[in-house]
Design a protein around this motif. Structure first.
Motif, PDB file in Angstrom:
ATOM      1  N   GLU A 181      10.806  -1.852   5.865  1.00 13.68           N
ATOM      2  CA  GLU A 181      10.469  -2.699   4.738  1.00 13.68           C
ATOM      3  C   GLU A 181       8.981  -2.590   4.388  1.00 13.68           C
ATOM      4  OE1 GLU A 181      12.189  -3.525   7.335  1.00 13.68           O
ATOM      5  OE2 GLU A 181      14.160  -4.192   6.620  1.00 13.68           O
ATOM      6  N   THR A 182       8.188  -2.602   5.457  1.00 11.49           N
ATOM      7  CA  THR A 182       6.738  -2.493   5.223  1.00 11.49           C
ATOM      8  C   THR A 182       6.390  -1.137   4.602  1.00 11.49           C
ATOM      9  OG1 THR A 182       6.312  -3.945   7.114  1.00 11.49           O
ATOM     10  CG2 THR A 182       4.463  -2.591   6.316  1.00 11.49           C
ATOM     11  N   GLU A 183       7.035  -0.089   5.103  1.00  9.95           N
ATOM     12  CA  GLU A 183       6.770   1.247   4.564  1.00  9.95           C
ATOM     13  C   GLU A 183       7.138   1.317   3.087  1.00  9.95           C
ATOM     14  OE1 GLU A 183       7.359   5.711   6.253  1.00  9.95           O
ATOM     15  OE2 GLU A 183       9.209   4.557   5.990  1.00  9.95           O
ATOM     16  N   GLN A 184       8.238   0.669   2.717  1.00 12.89           N
ATOM     17  CA  GLN A 184       8.654   0.667   1.320  1.00 12.89           C
ATOM     18  C   GLN A 184       7.637  -0.055   0.437  1.00 12.89           C
ATOM     19  OE1 GLN A 184      11.156   2.308  -0.078  1.00 12.89           O
ATOM     20  NE2 GLN A 184      10.515   1.523  -2.107  1.00 12.89           N
ATOM     21  N   LEU A 185       7.099  -1.161   0.948  1.00  5.88           N
ATOM     22  CA  LEU A 185       6.059  -1.880   0.210  1.00  5.88           C
ATOM     23  C   LEU A 185       4.827  -0.998   0.003  1.00  5.88           C
ATOM     24  CD1 LEU A 185       6.226  -5.450   1.842  1.00  5.88           C
ATOM     25  CD2 LEU A 185       6.850  -4.817  -0.509  1.00  5.88           C
ATOM     26  N   LEU A 186       4.485  -0.225   1.036  1.00  5.53           N
ATOM     27  CA  LEU A 186       3.323   0.665   0.917  1.00  5.53           C
ATOM     28  C   LEU A 186       3.560   1.751  -0.136  1.00  5.53           C
ATOM     29  CD1 LEU A 186       2.324   1.066   4.692  1.00  5.53           C
ATOM     30  CD2 LEU A 186       1.155  -0.274   2.942  1.00  5.53           C
ATOM     31  N   TYR A 187       4.789   2.261  -0.182  1.00  5.33           N
ATOM     32  CA  TYR A 187       5.112   3.247  -1.228  1.00  5.33           C
ATOM     33  C   TYR A 187       4.936   2.642  -2.624  1.00  5.33           C
ATOM     34  CZ  TYR A 187       6.934   7.186   1.509  1.00  5.33           C
ATOM     35  OH  TYR A 187       7.048   8.279   2.332  1.00  5.33           O
ATOM     36  N   GLU A 188       5.437   1.413  -2.754  1.00  2.00           N
ATOM     37  CA  GLU A 188       5.326   0.757  -4.051  1.00  2.00           C
ATOM     38  C   GLU A 188       3.862   0.525  -4.438  1.00  2.00           C
ATOM     39  OE1 GLU A 188       7.642  -2.766  -3.776  1.00  2.00           O
ATOM     40  OE2 GLU A 188       9.574  -1.703  -3.653  1.00  2.00           O
ATOM     41  N   ILE A 189       3.062   0.170  -3.428  1.00  2.00           N
ATOM     42  CA  ILE A 189       1.633  -0.053  -3.694  1.00  2.00           C
ATOM     43  C   ILE A 189       0.971   1.250  -4.139  1.00  2.00           C
ATOM     44  CG2 ILE A 189      -0.580  -0.614  -2.592  1.00  2.00           C
ATOM     45  CD1 ILE A 189       1.026  -2.586  -0.802  1.00  2.00           C
ATOM     46  N   ARG A 190       1.287   2.351  -3.464  1.00  2.32           N
ATOM     47  CA  ARG A 190       0.682   3.637  -3.841  1.00  2.32           C
ATOM     48  C   ARG A 190       1.097   4.067  -5.242  1.00  2.32           C
ATOM     49  NH1 ARG A 190       2.520   9.080  -0.979  1.00  2.32           N
ATOM     50  NH2 ARG A 190       4.173   8.736  -2.510  1.00  2.32           N
ATOM     51  N   GLU A 191       2.384   3.883  -5.555  1.00  2.00           N
ATOM     52  CA  GLU A 191       2.872   4.325  -6.857  1.00  2.00           C
ATOM     53  C   GLU A 191       2.325   3.484  -8.006  1.00  2.00           C
ATOM     54  OE1 GLU A 191       4.464   7.103  -7.229  1.00  2.00           O
ATOM     55  OE2 GLU A 191       4.461   7.358  -5.047  1.00  2.00           O
ATOM     56  N   SER A 192       1.807   2.320  -7.680  1.00  2.62           N
ATOM     57  CA  SER A 192       1.278   1.455  -8.737  1.00  2.62           C
ATOM     58  C   SER A 192      -0.031   1.981  -9.319  1.00  2.62           C
ATOM     59  CB  SER A 192       1.066   0.032  -8.198  1.00  2.62           C
ATOM     60  OG  SER A 192       0.036   0.024  -7.210  1.00  2.62           O
ATOM     61  N   SER A 193      -0.653   2.944  -8.677  1.00  3.81           N
ATOM     62  CA  SER A 193      -1.917   3.517  -9.170  1.00  3.81           C
ATOM     63  C   SER A 193      -1.799   5.039  -9.208  1.00  3.81           C
ATOM     64  CB  SER A 193      -3.088   3.101  -8.266  1.00  3.81           C
ATOM     65  OG  SER A 193      -4.269   3.757  -8.677  1.00  3.81           O
ATOM     66  N   VAL A 194      -2.047   5.609 -10.369  1.00  2.45           N
ATOM     67  CA  VAL A 194      -1.935   7.068 -10.511  1.00  2.45           C
ATOM     68  C   VAL A 194      -3.104   7.790  -9.844  1.00  2.45           C
ATOM     69  CG1 VAL A 194      -0.626   6.914 -12.650  1.00  2.45           C
ATOM     70  CG2 VAL A 194      -3.132   6.958 -12.743  1.00  2.45           C
ATOM     71  N   ASP A 195      -4.147   7.043  -9.517  1.00  2.00           N
ATOM     72  CA  ASP A 195      -5.329   7.688  -8.938  1.00  2.00           C
ATOM     73  C   ASP A 195      -5.218   7.865  -7.428  1.00  2.00           C
ATOM     74  OD1 ASP A 195      -6.683   7.856 -11.414  1.00  2.00           O
ATOM     75  OD2 ASP A 195      -7.291   5.757 -11.248  1.00  2.00           O
ATOM     76  N   ILE A 196      -4.293   7.157  -6.756  1.00  4.31           N
ATOM     77  CA  ILE A 196      -4.176   7.224  -5.300  1.00  4.31           C
ATOM     78  C   ILE A 196      -3.254   8.379  -4.924  1.00  4.31           C
ATOM     79  CG2 ILE A 196      -3.492   6.001  -3.211  1.00  4.31           C
ATOM     80  CD1 ILE A 196      -5.956   4.863  -4.595  1.00  4.31           C
ATOM     81  N   LEU A 197      -3.757   9.268  -4.061  1.00  2.12           N
ATOM     82  CA  LEU A 197      -2.946  10.406  -3.604  1.00  2.12           C
ATOM     83  C   LEU A 197      -2.313  10.116  -2.248  1.00  2.12           C
ATOM     84  CD1 LEU A 197      -1.989  13.316  -4.004  1.00  2.12           C
ATOM     85  CD2 LEU A 197      -4.130  14.097  -2.940  1.00  2.12           C
ATOM     86  N   TYR A 198      -3.117   9.673  -1.306  1.00  2.28           N
ATOM     87  CA  TYR A 198      -2.622   9.395   0.052  1.00  2.28           C
ATOM     88  C   TYR A 198      -2.868   7.926   0.388  1.00  2.28           C
ATOM     89  CZ  TYR A 198      -2.814  14.493   0.481  1.00  2.28           C
ATOM     90  OH  TYR A 198      -2.656  15.828   0.289  1.00  2.28           O
TER      91      TYR A 198
END
Length: 726
Positions: free
Chosen positions: A288-305
């Protein structure tokens, strides 16, 4: 010169030109909008530019071209960066309009080819740098690429060139049609009028613009300084802007990275980190936590890793490492060696302290790394939430910004350069060169020529209102004063010349009054000498020597040829019979005596040409062509030319004149003796000229005989009147 135009007339004409330029801009915008509405693959947004530049020159064309794209950028910001291309097309159109091509087909081909290379060639470079090659939005590019013969870049270049050729062919045809329909009077109104003086004719204007210079023209110097200044300012401004822009980009991306890392840290349960490391992905709540992190990353086009590490002495222990499209994340529990860029920060990381963002250029590329510590309830750092922003994207943005600034600068540079060139042309170059041309043709030889020269420079009416105008007025005043001074000097020279001639005749009369045998001899020989010299020049004899100055000097000094007789005793000079050998020897000394007298005069006036010739006449007029004469026995062309001429004149007059010791020869007898002396006593060419002017010689002889008879009759009448009175 063309007709003078008042300042108000020039302003009114320029206002009309600006209105015509505005009309051309509107034409460009309307044609472009029409093509866009109809979905045509052309633009026709340079028709007004081509028309204006071809008829008005580079400046109005550049204004129309740049203004067109400025207005288009309101709805399409990228149009502003393509304004440079419209400006280049304006310059090319103005250049082609000035050239004389062999045929209209050549003109059409040159225009279409040149415009297409600008729009399709240079125009392709801008999207290459800004957006790269887009196959989806450009059907022709996509089709050419699909054939397999073209790379994406070559496909786009070829497609753009073909499209531009179609667009510019129609553009040129429309432009030519408009120019043909416009009356000549309207076409002239497209050119800005900047005359700060009486307008020059087209020929005078061309001459004023193409004057030669020893090193470099003032126009070139001014434009060179302007270019260097603009480039220097633009380089400095671009450098500062790029640095500020880069810092702003990094600052914005850093904020995004910090915000993302903080959000990621906020969704982590610090108390579960040990469990995640121990049990791995199977731990409760890990997925669940990993999924939240994916969502957080996808919310910004500037974040790669986006990843979560525990930093320990042996390396980075992976808690979460999200996969990307290109790189698969490391599994939980893996230990990753420290990145070399982190070594200087290890003490702080091991201590669980916050560190500054880090720029790293390692295996995963050029990245901006942000580490946010995650603390448990006891205040201990259990891990770091990290977010990486690719710096390559920042580099692309920087490059696009540079290309945009460069395109804008080039457009503004050409606009400013064209305006300053026009301003310098009319305010400095044409006025200064007009002054130079007017003063260079000053004539001093006559009063009418001098007045014409002054009037020519006055007609310039230069009114730049600056130092050039001050210079102009100073030159007009100086020229006017100089002309008056020259006129005064010439009048005085003429008076001196008349006085000089009078003194020569007075001196000759003094000598003549001592020799009762000479009569009007000195005047007659001067007349014969003048006639002979001019006839020789007509025949081309001794052409190099017989200049106007030489003839004038010889004729003016001819009366002095017997000046040496002033030292011959009266008894010998006026002896009625034949001279003895001793007396003749003394008589011959009049040649050297005359030479000495005139040599002394030359010392007082060393640069007098007529005295030099007078000395030659006095010394050598009794020399003979065959060398048998006196005083030195010179022969042929060793005898000065003036003396050889005088020899003929002197002998002829002696033959036809009555003397106390002889009767006069008839005219025919005298001419025969002269002919017989050719090649012996006289120069054959001089005899030929003398004989050729036989009628004029006879007229001179008859005229002087008439004057002599009249003078003799008056003298006898006076004597009889005196006798009766006594």
């Amino acid at each position: 010169m063309a007709e003078l135009q008042p300042a108000d007339s020039g302003k009114k004409r320029n206002l009309i030109t600006m209105m015509l330029c505005a009309g051309s801009v509107i034409m460009n915008l309307m044609l472009s909008a029409l093509c866009s509405k109809l979905g045509l693959p052309i633009w026709l947004d340079t028709v007004g530019t081509v028309v204006t530049a071809a008829m008005g020159g580079s400046l109005p064309g550049v204004i129309v071209g740049f203004a067109t794209n400025m207005f288009k950028s309101i709805s399409d910001p990228s149009a502003l960066y393509y304004g440079f291309l419209n400006v280049l097309i304006a310059l090319a159109s103005a250049w082609i309009a000035k050239k004389r091509f062999r045929s209209r087909i050549v003109v059409f081909s040159a225009a279409v080819g040149c415009f297409s290379l600008i729009g399709g060639g240079i125009g392709t470079l801008i999207p290459w740098f800004l957006d790269g090659v887009s196959l989806e939005t450009e059907p022709l590019t996509k089709y050419l690429f699909s054939t397999g013969f073209f790379s994406p870049y070559m496909a786009q270049l070829t497609a753009n060139l073909l499209t531009e050729m179609l667009d510019k062919s129609i553009t040129v045809m429309l432009s030519v049609g408009i120019m043909v329909l416009l009356p000549e009077k309207v076409r002239r109104l497209f050119r800005f009028s900047g005359w700060m003086q009486t307008p020059l004719s087209s020929e005078e204007s061309a001459s004023a613009k193409q004057m030669s210079f020893r090193v470099m023209s003032l126009r070139t110097k001014i434009l060179l300084v302007l270019s260097i200044s603009l480039i220097a300012v633009s380089v400095a401004a671009t450098g500062i802007s790029m640095r500020l822009y880069r810092n702003a980009l990094i600052k914005d991306h850093t904020k995004v990275a910090i915000g993302t890392a903080n959000i990621a840290a906020s969704v982590l349960n610090p108390d579960m980190i040990d469990t995640y490391l121990a049990d791995g992905a199977a731990a409760e709540g890990y997925a669940e936590t990993e999924q939240l992190l994916y969502e957080i990353r996808e919310s910004s086009v500037d974040i790669l890793y986006l990843y979560v590490y525990r930093i320990e002495d042996d390396g980075c222990h992976v808690v979460f490492d999200l996969d990307t499209d290109e790189v698969k994340g490391s599994p939980v529990g893996d230990v990753i060696p420290f990145d070399p860029t982190l070594e200087s920060y290890l003490p702080d990381l091991l201590a669980g302290r916050q560190i500054e963002p880090i720029e790293s250029n390692g295996f995963f590329g050029w990245l901006l790394k942000v580490f946010v510590p995650v603390y448990n309830d006891a205040g201990k750092c259990v891990c770091y939430a990290a977010a990486d922003v690719p710096m390559k994207q920042i580099g692309i943005i920087e490059r696009n910004f540079f290309v945009e600034m460069l395109a804008l600068f080039l457009g503004f540079f050409v606009l400013i350069f064209s305006f300053v060139r026009w301003l310098v042309e009319y305010h400095i170059i044409l006025p200064v060169n007009s002054i130079a041309m007017s003063t260079d043709t000053f004539a001093y030889d006559s009063e009418k020529a001098r007045e014409s020269s002054i009037e020519r420079i006055r007609e310039l009416e230069i009114r730049t209102g600056d130092e050039v105008e001050n210079l102009y007025h100073a030159i007009v005043k100086t020229s006017d004063d100089s002309m008056r001074y020259v006129a005064d000097v010439q009048r005085k020279n003429e008076e001196i010349s008349r006085m000089q001639e009078a003194l020569i005749l007075v001196l000759a009369d003094i000598v003549e009054s001592r020799d009762r045998n000479t009569g009007a001899h000195v005047r007659k020989t001067a007349a014969y000498t003048d006639l002979i010299l001019k006839e020789m020049r007509n025949k081309g004899y001794y052409a190099d020597a017989l200049t106007d100055g030489f003839i004038s000097d010889v004729v003016n000094s001819a009366p002095l040829h017997d000046v040496g007789k002033i030292q011959v005793p009266d008894a010998i000079l006026n002896k009625p019979g034949k001279l003895s050998d001793e007396e003749f020897t003394i008589m011959k000394t009049h040649t050297t005596a005359g030479q000495n007298i005139l040599s002394e005069a030359i010392k007082l006036v060393p640069n007098s040409g007529y005295l030099n010739e007078a000395r030659n006449l006095a010394a050598y007029h009794h020399e003979k062509w065959d060398g048998s004469g006196y005083p030195t026995g010179l022969a042929g062309e060793d005898i000065p030319l003036s003396a050889r001429v005088m020899a003929v004149a002197d002998v002829f007059d002696a033959l036809v004149s009555k003397r106390s010791y002889k009767k006069s020869f008839t005219f025919e007898e005298a001419m025969q003796i002269i002919k017989e002396g050719s090649g012996k006593h006289f120069d054959p060419l001089i005899v030929d000229a003398f004989v050729s002017a036989e009628d004029e010689v006879q007229m001179i002889e008859a005229e002087f005989s008439r004057r002599t008879n009249e003078a003799g009759w008056l003298e006898k009448a006076d004597n009889r009147r005196n006798e009766c009175t006594s």
